[in-house]
Every structure is written in C-alpha cells, then in structure tokens.
Design an enzyme around this catalytic site. Structure first.
Site, PDB file in Angstrom:
ATOM      1  N   ARG A 235       0.858  -1.180   0.000  1.00  0.00           N
ATOM      2  CA  ARG A 235       0.000   0.000   0.000  1.00  0.00           C
ATOM      3  C   ARG A 235       0.899   1.236   0.000  1.00  0.00           C
ATOM      4  NH1 ARG A 235      -3.462  -2.717  -1.566  1.00  0.00           N
ATOM      5  NH2 ARG A 235      -5.482  -3.193  -0.647  1.00  0.00           N
ATOM      6  N   GLU A 264      -3.832   7.530  -4.401  1.00  0.00           N
ATOM      7  CA  GLU A 264      -4.200   7.027  -5.740  1.00  0.00           C
ATOM      8  C   GLU A 264      -5.498   7.656  -6.220  1.00  0.00           C
ATOM      9  OE1 GLU A 264      -4.237   2.749  -5.419  1.00  0.00           O
ATOM     10  OE2 GLU A 264      -2.141   2.699  -4.819  1.00  0.00           O
ATOM     11  N   HIS A 282      -1.512   0.422  -9.870  1.00  0.00           N
ATOM     12  CA  HIS A 282      -2.100  -0.560  -8.930  1.00  0.00           C
ATOM     13  C   HIS A 282      -2.666  -1.773  -9.696  1.00  0.00           C
ATOM     14  CE1 HIS A 282      -4.087  -0.910  -4.714  1.00  0.00           C
ATOM     15  NE2 HIS A 282      -3.925  -2.108  -5.244  1.00  0.00           N
TER      16      HIS A 282
HETATM   17  P1  NAP Z   1      -0.654 -11.272   4.982  1.00  0.00           P
HETATM   18  O1  NAP Z   1      -0.508 -12.730   4.652  1.00  0.00           O
HETATM   19  O2  NAP Z   1      -1.576 -10.874   6.061  1.00  0.00           O
HETATM   20  O3  NAP Z   1       0.809 -10.709   5.275  1.00  0.00           O
HETATM   21  C1  NAP Z   1       1.015  -9.456   5.817  1.00  0.00           C
HETATM   22  C2  NAP Z   1       2.427  -9.400   6.380  1.00  0.00           C
HETATM   23  O4  NAP Z   1       2.666  -8.089   6.884  1.00  0.00           O
HETATM   24  C3  NAP Z   1       2.690 -10.363   7.528  1.00  0.00           C
HETATM   25  O5  NAP Z   1       3.927 -11.000   7.291  1.00  0.00           O
HETATM   26  C4  NAP Z   1       2.807  -9.464   8.741  1.00  0.00           C
HETATM   27  O6  NAP Z   1       3.691 -10.049   9.684  1.00  0.00           O
HETATM   28  C5  NAP Z   1       3.374  -8.203   8.101  1.00  0.00           C
HETATM   29  N1  NAP Z   1       3.173  -7.014   8.919  1.00  0.00           N
HETATM   30  C6  NAP Z   1       2.001  -6.524   9.375  1.00  0.00           C
HETATM   31  N2  NAP Z   1       2.229  -5.425  10.129  1.00  0.00           N
HETATM   32  C7  NAP Z   1       3.561  -5.230  10.115  1.00  0.00           C
HETATM   33  C8  NAP Z   1       4.421  -4.271  10.721  1.00  0.00           C
HETATM   34  N3  NAP Z   1       3.938  -3.275  11.483  1.00  0.00           N
HETATM   35  N4  NAP Z   1       5.755  -4.368  10.505  1.00  0.00           N
HETATM   36  C9  NAP Z   1       6.263  -5.361   9.743  1.00  0.00           C
HETATM   37  N5  NAP Z   1       5.502  -6.302   9.149  1.00  0.00           N
HETATM   38  C10 NAP Z   1       4.166  -6.239   9.350  1.00  0.00           C
HETATM   39  O7  NAP Z   1      -1.126 -10.466   3.706  1.00  0.00           O
HETATM   40  P2  NAP Z   1      -0.888 -10.789   2.156  1.00  0.00           P
HETATM   41  O8  NAP Z   1      -2.001 -11.602   1.644  1.00  0.00           O
HETATM   42  O9  NAP Z   1       0.517 -11.250   1.970  1.00  0.00           O
HETATM   43  O10 NAP Z   1      -1.082  -9.304   1.556  1.00  0.00           O
HETATM   44  C11 NAP Z   1      -0.259  -8.251   1.994  1.00  0.00           C
HETATM   45  C12 NAP Z   1      -0.803  -6.918   1.509  1.00  0.00           C
HETATM   46  O11 NAP Z   1      -0.531  -6.755   0.141  1.00  0.00           O
HETATM   47  C13 NAP Z   1      -2.318  -6.746   1.591  1.00  0.00           C
HETATM   48  O12 NAP Z   1      -2.728  -6.369   2.906  1.00  0.00           O
HETATM   49  C14 NAP Z   1      -2.589  -5.664   0.563  1.00  0.00           C
HETATM   50  O13 NAP Z   1      -2.615  -4.399   1.174  1.00  0.00           O
HETATM   51  C15 NAP Z   1      -1.386  -5.754  -0.373  1.00  0.00           C
HETATM   52  N6  NAP Z   1      -1.807  -6.152  -1.733  1.00  0.00           N
HETATM   53  C16 NAP Z   1      -1.572  -5.305  -2.760  1.00  0.00           C
HETATM   54  C17 NAP Z   1      -1.970  -5.672  -4.037  1.00  0.00           C
HETATM   55  C18 NAP Z   1      -1.735  -4.774  -5.209  1.00  0.00           C
HETATM   56  O14 NAP Z   1      -2.543  -4.788  -6.118  1.00  0.00           O
HETATM   57  N7  NAP Z   1      -0.651  -4.031  -5.231  1.00  0.00           N
HETATM   58  C19 NAP Z   1      -2.612  -6.877  -4.268  1.00  0.00           C
HETATM   59  C20 NAP Z   1      -2.822  -7.717  -3.193  1.00  0.00           C
HETATM   60  C21 NAP Z   1      -2.398  -7.352  -1.916  1.00  0.00           C
HETATM   61  P3  NAP Z   1       3.584  -9.731  11.275  1.00  0.00           P
HETATM   62  O15 NAP Z   1       2.129  -9.715  11.602  1.00  0.00           O
HETATM   63  O16 NAP Z   1       4.352 -10.826  11.927  1.00  0.00           O
HETATM   64  O17 NAP Z   1       4.247  -8.407  11.442  1.00  0.00           O
HETATM   65  C1  8YV Z   2      -7.164  -5.128  -5.866  1.00  0.00           C
HETATM   66  C2  8YV Z   2      -5.540  -5.114  -3.915  1.00  0.00           C
HETATM   67  O1  8YV Z   2      -7.012  -5.103  -7.243  1.00  0.00           O
HETATM   68  O2  8YV Z   2      -6.318  -7.198  -3.142  1.00  0.00           O
HETATM   69  C3  8YV Z   2      -5.911  -6.064  -2.849  1.00  0.00           C
HETATM   70  O3  8YV Z   2      -5.767  -5.695  -1.678  1.00  0.00           O
HETATM   71  O4  8YV Z   2      -4.998  -4.093  -3.662  1.00  0.00           O
HETATM   72  C4  8YV Z   2      -5.814  -5.450  -5.335  1.00  0.00           C
HETATM   73  O5  8YV Z   2      -5.714  -6.823  -5.542  1.00  0.00           O
HETATM   74  C5  8YV Z   2      -7.831  -3.884  -5.555  1.00  0.00           C
HETATM   75  O6  8YV Z   2      -7.680  -3.461  -4.272  1.00  0.00           O
HETATM   76  C6  8YV Z   2      -9.303  -4.033  -5.879  1.00  0.00           C
HETATM   77  O7  8YV Z   2      -9.942  -2.936  -5.382  1.00  0.00           O
END
Ligand code: NAP
Ligand code: 8YV
Length: 318
Positions: A235, A264, A282
């Site tokens: 994010r 964004e 994104h």
């Molecule tokens: P997840 O499995 O919940 O992993 C989140 C990670 O963040 C965990 O390893 C957690 O470990 C760590 N974390 C949380 N708070 C933290 C802190 N203060 N300091 C350091 N590490 C911290 O989530 P995921 O499925 O991998 O997804 C991660 C994120 O990617 C989502 O929440 C979303 O915002 C983003 N995302 C972006 C896109 C995009 O389109 N760009 C798409 C999908 C997801 P600890 O709890 O041990 O700290």
């Molecule tokens: C999405 C994302 O495309 O899954 C998330 O958290 O950031 C992306 O995969 C987007 O947020 C859909 O609104």
C-alpha cells in the site's frame, strides 16, 4: 423464496455481476443518483454489501445499512474496511486471500527486474531513437538481480510467494516482520533499518493501515542507500511518499518500482521526470485469471454465508 437484497458499491467483473444477479436481488449504488438520499430511503432493505479493497466500507456506511449481515470484499487488503465497526454489529466480512498471491508476486519480481535491469528506461531509449542516433552514448549498464540480496518487508502469503520466486533467481533472502515466521528457510531480521542496510532490493509487501503507516521512512531509505532499490506492491501508505520522492530526487537511493501510492490515482509529478522509477497504476492482481478467481471468491463468500452461514474466506477479527 425471496432473494436476499445485496447492495453493490461499484461495478464488478460482468461475470460476477451476472452470478450475483442470478442468486440475489442486487442493486448498484453507483447508479442510484444521490447515494445519501438512496441510502436514507432504502438502506434498511439490504442484508449484504459487495465492496472492494480499494473502496472498503466505513462505520458511517454501515450505520446507513441497519439490517446488514454480510460484507464481501473484492481484494485481500483490509485497510479500508472498518472491521471493528462490522464486528460490533456481528456483520460477517469476507475477502479474497491467496488467489492473488501468484500475480502480486510475479509483479514484484517484474518491478525488481525492471528497475534493476533498467527495462522501461531502455524501452524509452529505443523508442526515442537513442540506439540509432549516430555518436550517441550507449545505454548505461544496469544492476544484476540474480544472486543479489533481497529484503522482504512482510513475509505473509504474498511475501512468501515472492521469496519462493526469488529463490529461483538464487537471491540471498532475509525478511522483516513483527514476528518471525515458523518453518521458513529465510532469516528473520528484527530491525527494518538493518534489513535495508543489508539488501540490494527492498520489497514492501506488508498489510496497509495505521499499523504500517510510513514504516519505510527517511531513515530506512538512507539505510538502503544509493545502491539500493525499493519496490512497493503493498500500500502507498507503508512508505512515506514525500521522503521517497526526496530520496529519489537526491539520488540517495538507486531507484524504485511502485505499484501503489499514498493518494491514488495521483502520483507525485516529480517522479514522472525520473528514469530510475517505474510507475504502475495498482495492477499487481490485474490478470484475467486472478481477477476471475477473486470474483469467484467474492461470490462464494456471499453464497456460503447466505446458504450455510459460513464464508469461504472470512476476514480475520480486528
Ligand atoms: P498477509 O498474509 O496478512 O501478510 C502481511 C504481512 O505483513 C505479515 O507477514 C505481517 O507479519 C506483516 N506485517 C504486518 N504489520 C507489520 C508491521 N507493522 N511491521 C512489519 N511487518 C508487518 O497479507 P498478504 O495476503 O501477503 O497481503 C499483503 C498486503 O498486500 C495486503 O494487505 C494488501 O494491502 C497488499 N496487496 C496489494 C496488491 C496490489 O494490487 N498491489 C494486491 C494484493 C495485496 P507480522 O504480523 O508478523 O508483522
Ligand atoms: C485489488 C488489492 O485489485 O487485493 C488487494 O488488496 O490491492 C488489489 O488486488 C484492488 O484493491 C481491488 O480494489
């Protein structure tokens, strides 16, 4: 039997809209003129709400939906969903974890390769005739990705998927998170500053929200240093964007690959001028296959709740 009435925040994949409309009585809020007036008149009719990680749901919105029982969100990020307000009301919340791990990890690798190997910059060089201009300087050398040091910030579902891919690139991998992850081969680094100091590529893939706001700040960027690259597929809020722009403009870091931004769709104009920055709108989960899998999970969560009282992927409690 009467169909459950579902409010849809915005447009979804046509296939998902069709499935929802076949199973439920759906209404698209974005098509109802003045949303406040519509909700004041009809908010009490809805039992389900379909939103997305980008739109989320606020406590104020929930207050306008007094009979709401279930929320299904398109995306894995929970930072814009007021889970606490939903929990107080006993509203079930579903989201779409895991199905997007591959594509987000692929994009993180793509950004790492792009900024490291200067791919977008080289493409611009060719298009503007830099290669064919007589006497022009040859394209500058890039940096190696295979075998380089990778620091992953957040070794969750997606972070681990990135680490597996980077293993194929024979990268030396360490990670930072609040707690070490059991059973993984990669070393946990309790200090983010130390991770940044050690690595060549710092990939940010933590959760968003208040707990990670500006985790990557001036001090972390300075630790990364003029040979280090930062990649953000988490994010925009996780990186202090003003500090990042300063570090890039002043060449205090080597470059950045960014899929997400603090405000964004607005991207700081100063970044448009920089060749060592790759800017994406994104799109990390944005493939036909993954968006379809996310759409299927949005439907399955809602159908599971209304048929069996159980979502396939319930969001964790706050
Ligand atoms: P997840 O499995 O919940 O992993 C989140 C990670 O963040 C965990 O390893 C957690 O470990 C760590 N974390 C949380 N708070 C933290 C802190 N203060 N300091 C350091 N590490 C911290 O989530 P995921 O499925 O991998 O997804 C991660 C994120 O990617 C989502 O929440 C979303 O915002 C983003 N995302 C972006 C896109 C995009 O389109 N760009 C798409 C999908 C997801 P600890 O709890 O041990 O700290
Ligand atoms: C999405 C994302 O495309 O899954 C998330 O958290 O950031 C992306 O995969 C987007 O947020 C859909 O609104």
């Amino acid at each position: 039997m009467n169909k459950h009435r579902i409010l849809q925040a915005g447009r979804l994949l046509p296939s998902l809209e069709a499935k929802l409309a076949a199973e439920f009585d759906t209404v698209l809020l974005a098509e109802q003129g003045d949303p406040a007036a519509f909700l004041a008149a009809h908010g009490g009719e809805f039992e389900g709400f379909v939103t997305s990680a980008g739109v989320g749901v606020t406590a104020d919105m929930l207050a306008r939906l007094p009979r709401l029982r279930a929320i299904s969100s398109f995306g894995v990020g929970l930072d814009k969903l007021d889970l606490a307000a939903a929990q107080v009301r006993g509203i079930a919340v579903g989201y779409t974890p895991d199905v997007l791990n591959d594509c987000v990890a692929d994009l993180a690798m793509a950004l790492m390769l792009d900024v490291g190997r200067r791919i977008s910059e080289a493409d611009r060089f060719v298009r503007r005739g830099g290669w064919t201009t007589p006497g022009a300087k040859s394209f500058p050398l890039a940096r190696k990705v295979s075998g380089a040091k990778l620091g992953i910030v957040g070794l969750g579902r997606i972070g681990q998927t990135i680490a597996k891919r980077a293993t194929g690139f024979e990268m030396d991998i360490r990670y930072h998170s609040r707690r070490p992850v059991a059973g993984v081969a990669w070393a946990h680094e309790p200090s983010l500053i130390e991770l940044a100091r050690w690595c060549d590529y710092l990939v940010v893939i933590t959760a968003g929200g208040a707990g990670t706001r500006h985790l990557v700040n001036d001090a972390v960027l300075d630790a990364l240093g003029p040979r280090g690259f930062v990649i953000n597929v988490a994010r925009g809020s996780v990186i202090d964007e003003a500090a990042l722009v300063r570090a890039l403009v002043d060449k205090r870091i080597a470059g950045a690959g960014l899929d997400v931004f603090e405000n964004e769709p607005n991207v700081p104009r100063a970044l448009f001028e920089l060749d060592n920055v790759v800017l994406l709108p994104h799109i990390a989960s944005g493939t036909e296959e993954t968006r379809q899998a996310m759409a299927d999970r949005v439907f399955d969560n809602l159908q599971g709740f209304f048929r069996d009282g159980r979502m396939v992927s319930p969001a964790p409690l706050p």
